[in-house]
Design an enzyme around this catalytic site. Structure first.
Site, mmCIF file in Angstrom:
data_model
loop_
_atom_site.group_PDB
_atom_site.id
_atom_site.type_symbol
_atom_site.label_atom_id
_atom_site.label_comp_id
_atom_site.label_asym_id
_atom_site.label_seq_id
_atom_site.Cartn_x
_atom_site.Cartn_y
_atom_site.Cartn_z
ATOM 1 N N ASP A 16 0.827 -1.198 0.000
ATOM 2 C CA ASP A 16 0.000 0.000 0.000
ATOM 3 C C ASP A 16 0.872 1.263 0.000
ATOM 4 O OD1 ASP A 16 -2.657 1.310 0.451
ATOM 5 O OD2 ASP A 16 -1.678 1.943 2.310
ATOM 6 N N GLU A 76 1.346 -0.355 -5.018
ATOM 7 C CA GLU A 76 0.482 0.760 -5.400
ATOM 8 C C GLU A 76 1.333 2.001 -5.624
ATOM 9 O OE1 GLU A 76 -3.431 3.145 -3.671
ATOM 10 O OE2 GLU A 76 -1.819 2.558 -2.306
#
Length: 558
Positions: free
Chosen positions: A257, A293
């Site tokens: 993330d 990401e």
């Protein structure tokens, strides 16, 4: 006598098959002989029928590597196994056969660790399961059942920040509160202070006061998500132990993330962090996978491949203004789309020759595909078809296969309950409590779409089947067939391991005829295709491929 009877029996069976048209049926989305337009039911993913010229599904050719078809799951909204209205890990386990039968062989679970929020992107304890979702034993069972089905499991690993309720932060904060005015922290007394970014001055608007002290801490996303200091060696050792904990339990990969925010605007630092963690995980499991990401354009994504980690989500293709949705609604040409595909291949491979692209249309942070395409079913199918013909490992957000809806910009409205049935409430979840009520899908629930061979779900299923029959789709080196790339029509070849396929695209609203004589596709025949409906066929006659509106054709020299 026994051998003679067997021969008579086999001959009779063969004759019956001929009379019933076994050699002439076209399984929807697969290859036909020229002029053949008869459709059959979508096959189960477990079928292993061999090639026949009449269009019987080809044998599966799924390679056991890190090229996968991934299904993203928000556990809270997916499937409830115990009737409390909250999706859970056992619910995911119960739906593994559905996921497998669709043609997915990888799952990405959004955060599953204890957290004070519904989305769980602020972790309290990195070595536990949130009680809403179940227990460690439930997770072990899920891993075991995934691996029985050759499904690899990737979990969200959130290391950019933790929760303020994480014990690391609590101890660091309490220690700083106890310091005398003007004193500096001693990391030997409290190493957790080094885990975060603390300062005696408010550096900017993302720094927040440690109450009862002269100290501030950084929280780039939110005051309750203090940023972790990934340069700290003690924290790195802690994160390695956490990674080992999950890998020892059988986890096959991490979704990283907020990778571009480890240190804002510091690509060198961020790529070093990714490389450090991935290298460690590879030592524990040589097949370990990582997808990160990096919410940016292709040039920045390309820079992050210098980390030598396998995958970055391809945000250039994604969201309402991404190339896939724009192409599906006729605002971006097929010719330009395949040129972009070739460009990714060149840019990303320059930094990491072993990269695996991670294309997707939308995820949990974006409005749903059906909303971006104003609930036009043909365009929703076209977007799915374009995704499933992409190189790399495509990621499909749960519910996209049935055209689920979202509403507005509110995150909870993008993470609504999976619609399994309109009649049977078994397994249905309540979803996020703050989501708006009354958001309805324009399309049927999963159980009804499974029975409709022309549904969005079965279109996705056919596309995944083609992908699992033809490893060149995911892995092949792209070459443009320049003379056939004109506006809404495009053609490429993909070469992998000595085998080459061609892919023809018609993203227009009209039937087209494509003359492939004198091109790289000339010696190929139709191997499979995706059309909007199963009663539509793509045909090849005298070197001309006839393609219905919004269709994709795979060709190969057999």
């Amino acid at each position: 006598m026994k051998k003679r009877l067997i021969c008579i029996f086999m001959a009779a069976v063969f004759a019956i098959c001929l009379l019933s048209g076994c050699g002439d049926k076209t399984d929807s989305g697969n290859g036909t002989s020229a002029g053949d337009a008869t459709a059959a039911q979508t096959p189960a993913e477990s079928e292993t029928q061999t090639v026949q010229t009449g269009g019987i599904w080809h044998e599966l050719n799924v390679i056991d590597d890190n090229y996968r078809n991934y299904y993203e799951i928000f556990v809270l909204s997916f499937y409830d196994s115990d009737g409390d209205g909250v999706g859970d890990l056992n619910g995911v386990t119960e739906k593994l056969d559905y996921i497998k039968d669709m043609g997915f062989n990888g799952i990405w679970l959004m955060p599953i660790m204890p957290s004070p929020t519904y989305h769980k992107y602020d972790v309290i304890d990195y070595c536990a399961i949130d009680k809403q979702y179940g227990t460690i034993d439930d997770f072990k069972k899920l891993v075991e059942e995934c691996h029985k089905r050759d499904i690899r499991l990737v979990i969200d690993f959130v290391i950019n920040h933790s929760s303020t309720k994480n014990e690391w932060f609590i101890q660091a904060k309490d220690y700083l509160k106890g310091l005398e005015a003007g004193a500096e922290p001693d990391l030997e007394e409290c190493p957790y202070v080094g885990y975060y970014h603390f300062s005696k001055t408010k550096e900017n608007g993302t720094y927040y006061k440690v109450g009862g002290s002269e100290w501030y801490y950084e929280g780039s996303f939110w005051s309750e998500m203090p940023d972790l200091n990934l340069a700290d060696e003690n924290l790195r050792k802690e994160l390695q132990d956490i990674a080992k904990y999950w890998i020892d339990m059988g986890v096959d990969g991490f979704r990283m993330d907020a990778a571009m925010h480890f240190e804002e605007s510091d690509v060198n630092f961020n790529t070093e962090v990714l490389n450090w963690l991935f290298s460690y995980c590879k030592e524990l499991n040589p097949d370990f996978y990582m997808v990160s990401e990096v919410w940016a354009g292709s040039s920045t994504i390309s820079d992050y491949y210098a980390s030598k980690t396998p995958s970055m989500f391809n945000f250039d293709l994604a969201d309402a203004e991404g190339k896939i949705i724009k192409a599906a609604r006729g605002k971006y040409s097929a010719a330009n789309l395949v040129k972009a595909m070739r460009s990714y291949q060149e840019e990303y491979a320059e930094h990491n020759p072993d990269y695996i692209d991670a294309p997707f249309i939308t995820n949990h942070d974006m409005g749903r595909v059906s909303n971006a395409l104003v609930k036009k079913e043909n365009n929703v199918k076209m977007a799915g078809g374009l995704l499933l013909m992409m190189n790399g490992s495509p990621f499909v957000y749960y519910g996209e296969e049935i055209g689920m809806a979202s509403s507005g910009s509110k995150d909870e409205n993008k993470r609504l309950p999976m619609i399994w049935s309109s009649k049977d409430t078994t397994g249905m979840t309540k979803g996020p409590s703050a989501a708006d009520k009354g958001i309805e899908s324009a399309f049927a629930p999963a159980d009804e779409q499974l029975e409709d061979e022309n549904s969005i779900l079965n279109y996705y299923k056919r596309g995944l089947r083609l992908r699992n029959e033809n490893p060149e789709i995911a892995r092949g080196k792209i070459t443009l067939v320049e003379e056939l790339c004109v506006e809404d029509q495009a053609a490429i070849t993909k070469e992998y391991d000595g085998s080459t396929i061609g892919i023809l695209y018609n993203i227009s609203e009209e039937e087209i005829q494509v003359d492939i004589k004198g091109t790289a596709l000339e010696e190929m025949s139709i191997r499979g295709y995706l059309t909007l409906n199963t009663d539509e066929a793509i045909t090849l006659s005298d070197g001309v491929v006839t393609m219905p509106a919004k269709s994709i054709c795979i060709l190969k020299q057999e």
